[in-house]
Design a protein around this motif. Structure first.
Motif, PDB file in Angstrom:
ATOM      1  N   LYS A  13     -18.127  36.130 -41.099  1.00  0.00           N
ATOM      2  CA  LYS A  13     -17.628  34.829 -40.630  1.00  0.00           C
ATOM      3  C   LYS A  13     -16.154  34.639 -40.970  1.00  0.00           C
ATOM      4  N   ASN A  14     -15.711  35.282 -42.051  1.00  0.00           N
ATOM      5  CA  ASN A  14     -14.355  35.042 -42.558  1.00  0.00           C
ATOM      6  C   ASN A  14     -13.407  36.218 -42.327  1.00  0.00           C
ATOM      7  N   TYR A  15     -13.637  36.952 -41.269  1.00  0.00           N
ATOM      8  CA  TYR A  15     -12.805  38.124 -40.969  1.00  0.00           C
ATOM      9  C   TYR A  15     -11.317  37.763 -40.923  1.00  0.00           C
ATOM     10  N   ALA A  16     -10.996  36.633 -40.313  1.00  0.00           N
ATOM     11  CA  ALA A  16      -9.594  36.226 -40.173  1.00  0.00           C
ATOM     12  C   ALA A  16      -8.925  35.996 -41.531  1.00  0.00           C
ATOM     13  N   HIS A  17      -9.726  35.652 -42.543  1.00  0.00           N
ATOM     14  CA  HIS A  17      -9.169  35.440 -43.875  1.00  0.00           C
ATOM     15  C   HIS A  17      -8.621  36.743 -44.443  1.00  0.00           C
ATOM     16  N   PHE A  18      -9.345  37.840 -44.198  1.00  0.00           N
ATOM     17  CA  PHE A  18      -8.878  39.150 -44.652  1.00  0.00           C
ATOM     18  C   PHE A  18      -7.555  39.509 -43.964  1.00  0.00           C
ATOM     19  N   GLU A  19      -7.461  39.187 -42.674  1.00  0.00           N
ATOM     20  CA  GLU A  19      -6.218  39.464 -41.932  1.00  0.00           C
ATOM     21  C   GLU A  19      -5.038  38.758 -42.577  1.00  0.00           C
ATOM     22  N   LYS A  20      -5.239  37.504 -42.961  1.00  0.00           N
ATOM     23  CA  LYS A  20      -4.160  36.712 -43.542  1.00  0.00           C
ATOM     24  C   LYS A  20      -3.730  37.257 -44.897  1.00  0.00           C
TER      25      LYS A  20
ATOM     26  N   ILE B  48       0.082  40.343 -48.459  1.00  0.00           N
ATOM     27  CA  ILE B  48       0.309  41.402 -49.438  1.00  0.00           C
ATOM     28  C   ILE B  48       1.189  42.522 -48.894  1.00  0.00           C
ATOM     29  N   SER B  49       0.949  42.918 -47.655  1.00  0.00           N
ATOM     30  CA  SER B  49       1.694  44.059 -47.098  1.00  0.00           C
ATOM     31  C   SER B  49       3.177  43.761 -46.922  1.00  0.00           C
ATOM     32  N   PHE B  50       3.538  42.479 -46.727  1.00  0.00           N
ATOM     33  CA  PHE B  50       4.939  42.140 -46.505  1.00  0.00           C
ATOM     34  C   PHE B  50       5.651  41.666 -47.776  1.00  0.00           C
ATOM     35  N   TYR B  51       4.916  41.525 -48.868  1.00  0.00           N
ATOM     36  CA  TYR B  51       5.516  41.003 -50.096  1.00  0.00           C
ATOM     37  C   TYR B  51       6.274  42.101 -50.838  1.00  0.00           C
ATOM     38  N   LYS B  52       7.469  41.753 -51.303  1.00  0.00           N
ATOM     39  CA  LYS B  52       8.274  42.717 -52.052  1.00  0.00           C
ATOM     40  C   LYS B  52       9.063  41.960 -53.120  1.00  0.00           C
TER      41      LYS B  52
ATOM     42  N   SER C 253       1.362  50.979 -56.589  1.00  0.00           N
ATOM     43  CA  SER C 253      -0.073  51.289 -56.621  1.00  0.00           C
ATOM     44  C   SER C 253      -0.906  50.060 -56.282  1.00  0.00           C
ATOM     45  N   LEU C 254      -0.444  48.881 -56.685  1.00  0.00           N
ATOM     46  CA  LEU C 254      -1.127  47.639 -56.323  1.00  0.00           C
ATOM     47  C   LEU C 254      -1.143  47.448 -54.808  1.00  0.00           C
ATOM     48  N   ARG C 255       0.038  47.615 -54.206  1.00  0.00           N
ATOM     49  CA  ARG C 255       0.159  47.389 -52.759  1.00  0.00           C
ATOM     50  C   ARG C 255      -0.734  48.348 -51.985  1.00  0.00           C
ATOM     51  N   LYS C 256      -0.721  49.631 -52.337  1.00  0.00           N
ATOM     52  CA  LYS C 256      -1.559  50.619 -51.647  1.00  0.00           C
ATOM     53  C   LYS C 256      -3.036  50.307 -51.827  1.00  0.00           C
ATOM     54  N   TYR C 257      -3.409  49.958 -53.056  1.00  0.00           N
ATOM     55  CA  TYR C 257      -4.816  49.679 -53.341  1.00  0.00           C
ATOM     56  C   TYR C 257      -5.332  48.528 -52.486  1.00  0.00           C
ATOM     57  N   TYR C 258      -4.569  47.442 -52.418  1.00  0.00           N
ATOM     58  CA  TYR C 258      -5.068  46.273 -51.694  1.00  0.00           C
ATOM     59  C   TYR C 258      -4.995  46.435 -50.186  1.00  0.00           C
ATOM     60  N   ILE C 259      -4.022  47.154 -49.696  1.00  0.00           N
ATOM     61  CA  ILE C 259      -3.989  47.430 -48.254  1.00  0.00           C
ATOM     62  C   ILE C 259      -5.224  48.221 -47.848  1.00  0.00           C
ATOM     63  N   VAL C 260      -5.540  49.266 -48.598  1.00  0.00           N
ATOM     64  CA  VAL C 260      -6.712  50.093 -48.281  1.00  0.00           C
ATOM     65  C   VAL C 260      -8.003  49.300 -48.465  1.00  0.00           C
ATOM     66  N   THR C 261      -8.108  48.544 -49.552  1.00  0.00           N
ATOM     67  CA  THR C 261      -9.322  47.765 -49.823  1.00  0.00           C
ATOM     68  C   THR C 261      -9.574  46.718 -48.748  1.00  0.00           C
TER      69      THR C 261
END
Length: 338
Positions: free
Chosen positions: A224-231, A236-240, A250-258
């Motif tokens: 039901k909450n697929y769009a939440h994962f997208e957000k 995370i992917s754009f944060y620097k 390692s944090l960024r890679k881990y969460y993108i993959v997860t």
């Protein structure tokens, strides 16, 4: 009296669990050191009533915030605005603390001065007489670690394990995304990207309750909450951060993959097929294609040795057939379990 630890308890319709949660921390010898912030997120049951009842029992240590529903992140944000403890952490309302371990934890907090504290946690399985302890790989106990020169492995990246210096959260203007679920990833990702010191304590206070009906990590809720994962993935992917510390990568890679794995599983194992979503997911994975580590980790995702993501990516006739059989087996398994 100055508080050592602020604990926020995001609560929505948690009348069944809230008393157990808060009572696990109401221990005489440390109660004055605690600021327990119960945030009632527009609940429709007796959550607010129970929260205020608990507050009356320990008014110097328990704060109640009643607000309109804004989901998980809004609760953390509301608590952080008023938190006065030296350290800050989250405790979900259906989870609890092991009281004996929690006393040890708080007493050690009084003696250290770091940006982040790591502790193991326990998975407690609903309707099963089983507990599983989760401990970080190669943890160095009772020693201050300089994160300016050390990159932490993914086994540290769990909300249940991490406590932060409140000043650090204020300094980086930490705010979790509101109106969506699964922002606990942000609680790990953003502050840990900035933390310069870590202390590992070998006690296990956090008891994570797994498997109850309606839990936000259940398959139905995830779908039901697929769009939440997208957000969250986009955030995370754009944060620097301005200063790139070793753990950030390692944090960024881990969460993108997860997060992509959650999204892929929802897509591949859901009842309805979505052609547009399929295309968008392939585009997202291609967008990370320049990062070899991320691409390899996505392709290495498997279920008991079955590399079903590769089947989906290759998309040959044979791969489509194998994936279709796996989906059918998963449905049968889900039907039997439920």
């Amino acid at each position: 009296m100055n508080k050592i630890l602020s604990v926020v308890i995001p609560s929505y319709n948690m009348e069944e669990y809230l008393y157990r949660n808060v009572s696990s921390m109401m221990i005489g010898e440390i109660l004055d050191d605690l600021e327990i912030i119960i945030v009632n997120d527009g609940s429709k049951d007796r959550t607010s009533e129970i929260a205020h009842e608990l507050q009356r029992k320990a008014s110097q240590s328990i704060v109640v915030i009643d607000k309109e529903n804004g989901h998980y992140g809004s609760c953390v944000n509301a608590a952080l605005k008023i938190a006065t403890g030296k350290y800050f952490r989250i405790l979900d309302a259906d989870d609890w603390m092991d009281s004996g371990e929690f006393v040890k934890f708080v007493n050690i907090l009084k003696c250290i001065d770091v940006d982040c504290i790591y502790t193991p946690f326990a998975n407690v399985f609903f309707n099963k007489n089983r507990k599983e302890y989760c401990i970080a790989d190669n943890a160095v106990w009772n020693k201050k670690i300089d994160l300016s020169h050390v990159s932490l492995p993914p086994s540290y990246f769990h909300m249940h394990s991490l406590t932060y210096r409140t000043h650090l959260l204020h300094k980086i203007n930490f705010v979790q995304e509101e109106k969506i679920c699964y922002t606990d990833s942000e609680y790990v990702f953003y502050p840990l990207s900035h933390a310069k010191s870590l202390y590992c304590i070998n006690v296990c206070p956090y008891q994570y309750y797994i498997g109850r009906e309606g839990q936000s990590v259940s398959l139905d809720s995830l779908s039901k909450n697929y769009a939440h994962f997208e957000k969250v993935l986009a955030n995370i992917s754009f944060y620097k951060p301005m200063e790139l510390l070793p753990t950030y990568s390692s944090l960024r890679k881990y969460y993108i993959v997860t997060l992509l794995r959650y999204m892929l599983d929802i897509h591949l194992f859901s009842q309805k097929k979505d052609v547009q979503r399929d295309k968008l997911l392939r585009d997202k994975i291609r967008a990370f294609g320049d990062d070899v580590n991320i691409s390899e980790q996505i392709k290495d995702i498997n279920l008991k040795g079955l590399h079903y993501i590769n089947w989906w990516l290759d998309n040959t006739g044979v791969d489509k057939l194998k994936l279709k059989i796996l989906v059918l087996l998963k449905k049968v398994q889900h039907t039997i379990v439920n």
